[in-house]
Design a protein around this motif. Structure first.
Motif, PDB file in Angstrom:
ATOM      1  N   PRO A 289     -53.980 -23.099 -21.451  1.00  0.00           N
ATOM      2  CA  PRO A 289     -54.086 -23.714 -22.782  1.00  0.00           C
ATOM      3  C   PRO A 289     -52.731 -24.036 -23.406  1.00  0.00           C
ATOM      4  N   ARG A 290     -51.670 -23.450 -22.857  1.00  0.00           N
ATOM      5  CA  ARG A 290     -50.324 -23.731 -23.371  1.00  0.00           C
ATOM      6  C   ARG A 290     -49.731 -24.998 -22.767  1.00  0.00           C
ATOM      7  N   LEU A 291     -50.501 -25.683 -21.928  1.00  0.00           N
ATOM      8  CA  LEU A 291     -49.994 -26.870 -21.261  1.00  0.00           C
ATOM      9  C   LEU A 291     -50.906 -28.058 -21.521  1.00  0.00           C
ATOM     10  N   ALA A 292     -50.312 -29.242 -21.525  1.00  0.00           N
ATOM     11  CA  ALA A 292     -51.059 -30.497 -21.571  1.00  0.00           C
ATOM     12  C   ALA A 292     -50.819 -31.223 -20.248  1.00  0.00           C
ATOM     13  N   LEU A 293     -51.875 -31.794 -19.703  1.00  0.00           N
ATOM     14  CA  LEU A 293     -51.803 -32.476 -18.409  1.00  0.00           C
ATOM     15  C   LEU A 293     -51.927 -33.980 -18.614  1.00  0.00           C
ATOM     16  N   SER A 294     -51.057 -34.738 -17.950  1.00  0.00           N
ATOM     17  CA  SER A 294     -51.093 -36.205 -18.067  1.00  0.00           C
ATOM     18  C   SER A 294     -52.324 -36.769 -17.362  1.00  0.00           C
ATOM     19  N   ASP A 295     -52.633 -38.031 -17.658  1.00  0.00           N
ATOM     20  CA  ASP A 295     -53.822 -38.663 -17.084  1.00  0.00           C
ATOM     21  C   ASP A 295     -53.747 -38.768 -15.564  1.00  0.00           C
ATOM     22  N   ASP A 296     -52.534 -38.953 -15.031  1.00  0.00           N
ATOM     23  CA  ASP A 296     -52.422 -39.067 -13.573  1.00  0.00           C
ATOM     24  C   ASP A 296     -52.345 -37.707 -12.882  1.00  0.00           C
ATOM     25  N   LYS A 297     -52.464 -36.626 -13.673  1.00  0.00           N
ATOM     26  CA  LYS A 297     -52.476 -35.244 -13.144  1.00  0.00           C
ATOM     27  C   LYS A 297     -51.184 -34.923 -12.391  1.00  0.00           C
ATOM     28  N   LYS A 298     -50.083 -35.491 -12.892  1.00  0.00           N
ATOM     29  CA  LYS A 298     -48.775 -35.249 -12.277  1.00  0.00           C
ATOM     30  C   LYS A 298     -47.821 -34.499 -13.198  1.00  0.00           C
ATOM     31  N   THR A 299     -47.981 -34.634 -14.510  1.00  0.00           N
ATOM     32  CA  THR A 299     -47.015 -34.096 -15.465  1.00  0.00           C
ATOM     33  C   THR A 299     -47.655 -33.000 -16.308  1.00  0.00           C
ATOM     34  N   LEU A 300     -46.923 -31.883 -16.434  1.00  0.00           N
ATOM     35  CA  LEU A 300     -47.334 -30.777 -17.297  1.00  0.00           C
ATOM     36  C   LEU A 300     -46.369 -30.705 -18.471  1.00  0.00           C
ATOM     37  N   MET A 301     -46.905 -30.682 -19.701  1.00  0.00           N
ATOM     38  CA  MET A 301     -46.087 -30.628 -20.909  1.00  0.00           C
ATOM     39  C   MET A 301     -46.408 -29.347 -21.673  1.00  0.00           C
TER      40      MET A 301
END
Length: 461
Positions: A289-301
């Motif tokens: 829950p501390r991370l956001a995932l990009s639409d292409d499932k490549k980037t963790l923010m």
């Protein structure tokens, strides 16, 4: 001016280089009153048309009745020569139509002037075409042969460079291969010799122990009490000698040392050859829950505020971790992670059995037996596994980190693909399938798309 255009000049240019009207235009100019130049015409009162199409220019009328008006033809309405040109209708007209008819108020010019203007434009266009043709001919005759020769020379040089460099690399690889194979052979001989020495030692020890046991049994069997007591000192001395034979202990000297094949050159060539062959995506069901995932499932923010993700068994609920969607069971696999934006991250591999819930060490990357990670926190880099942390001294902060894992050979390697530097390597006998694992606590990190040089997917080693 090109010689091919010279025959056109008498028809276009008069004496002194000024353009002149054709004879037809001169006759028409003498026979008819010229249009006032620059003055506004006052249209006459409407006149009932004498024939269909009243209000048309004679060119339009001719178009409707007999076809387009052409030079030399006469106006069917006024029986005058079509000696003028209407710019709006793009037709030849007579003077009467031009002044009082359908072209009244339009911009008209003498037909001879228009023809001369068109001839001049055609001559100019011919000049341009001839100059263009000359330039192309010159380019083909002078530039292209030189370019062709230059290309042949450059290709020959490039071919020689490729051959020379690959020959050099091949020789270096062959020399390194020979050196490493000699080291392997020497290590094999050393281990074999150690085993033979141990075997001879323990064989001799067994003989001594067997002889001592036989002696002791004989003492007990054949001696009476008086003789046994009398032989006590001898029995003690021989027994003491036997106690000097120690119990067998595990010795690294008896094992083949795998580190004998450690070679920076081999590691770099191996890592460069297999790196970026794997397309890896993050499994969204595991994302903390501390991370956001990009639409292409490549980037963790990293997200300071927890995301309201659905609760599921696969999800990390405390540490900012995430696993890849695909597990690796055997062979060699490699992927890259862009870390340029983050000063706090972890990346590496983990078993699928890694704990997902809670704040304990069992779910914390690098603090348990199920995870192996390269990490950065501010300016400190380290390798972590099972709670053991090895600080790594790096000359520069990598902007990308490559991970190469050889499941069959039992090795995980962290590599800087930009600087071509091995960051760390670790030997491990993997007992389960492994997953790429990521964690970030500052900004974002991204899996780099595969750059496979092999068509049809990455090879398996």
């Amino acid at each position: 001016m090109p010689a091919s255009l010279t025959p056109l000049l008498p028809r276009i240019y008069g004496g002194g280089g000024e353009r002149q009207l054709s004879e037809t235009g001169q006759r028409e100019e003498a026979a008819q009153r010229p249009l006032p130049s620059g003055s506004a015409r006052v249209p006459p009162a409407p006149v009932a048309p004498a024939s269909p199409g009243s209000g048309w220019c004679c060119g339009e009328r001719a178009m409707a009745q007999e076809g387009p008006g052409l030079p030399g033809e006469r106006c069917p309405e006024h029986d005058l020569e079509l000696g003028w040109f209407c710019a709006e209708h793009r037709r030849a007209v007579c003077a009467q139509c031009a002044e009082l008819g359908g072209c009244s108020g339009h911009r008209v010019t003498a037909l001879a002037e228009k023809a001369a203007e068109l001839r001049n434009k055609i001559v100019d266009q011919c000049e341009r075409l001839q100059l263009q043709s000359a330039a192309i001919t010159k380019h083909m005759a002078e530039v292209l042969p030189g370019k062709n020769q230059s290309a042949l020379s450059a290709a020959s040089w490039a071919r020689e460079v490729v051959i020379q460099r690959l020959t050099f690399v091949r020789n270096v690889c062959e020399n390194e291969e020979q050196r490493l194979l000699e080291k392997v052979h020497a290590e094999e001989e050393r281990a074999h010799q150690s085993i033979l020495t141990q075997r001879a030692h323990w064989t001799e020890s067994l003989k001594k122990l067997a002889a001592l046991r036989t002696y002791l049994v004989d003492m007990i069997t054949n001696l009476d009490d008086h003789g046994l007591v009398h032989a006590e000192q001898e029995i003690f001395e021989r027994t003491e000698a036997a106690e000097g034979i120690l119990e067998p202990q595990e010795s690294e000297k008896l094992n083949f040392n795998q580190k004998c094949v450690q070679s920076p050159l081999l590691h770099q060539l191996w890592a460069s050859a297999v790196l970026s062959l794997e397309e890896v995506h993050v499994d969204e069901k595991t994302v903390s829950p501390r991370l956001a995932l990009s639409d292409d499932k490549k980037t963790l923010m990293f997200s300071p505020k927890a995301k309201p993700y659905p609760v599921c068994p696969e999800r990390f609920d405390h540490w900012p971790n995430a696993l890849a969607a695909k597990a690796f069971h055997k062979g060699t696999h490699a992927w890259r992670v862009s870390v340029a934006k983050s000063c706090a991250y972890k990346l590496g591999i983990a078993y699928g059995s890694l704990q997902r819930k809670g704040a304990g060490s069992e779910a914390r990357l690098g603090y348990n037996p199920s995870s192996w990670v390269f990490s950065r926190f501010d300016k400190e880099f380290r390798f972590s596994h099972n709670g053991h942390h090895q600080v790594l001294e790096l000359a520069r902060c990598p902007t990308q980190v490559g991970v190469v894992v050889d499941l069959d050979g039992g090795e995980v390697l962290f590599y800087d693909p930009i600087a071509c530097v091995i960051l760390h390597s670790h030997q491990e006998a993997f007992t389960e399938s492994i997953y790429p694992v990521l964690a970030v606590a500052d900004q974002s990190i991204s899996l780099v798309p595969a750059l496979s040089l092999f068509h049809g997917g990455a090879p398996r080693f």
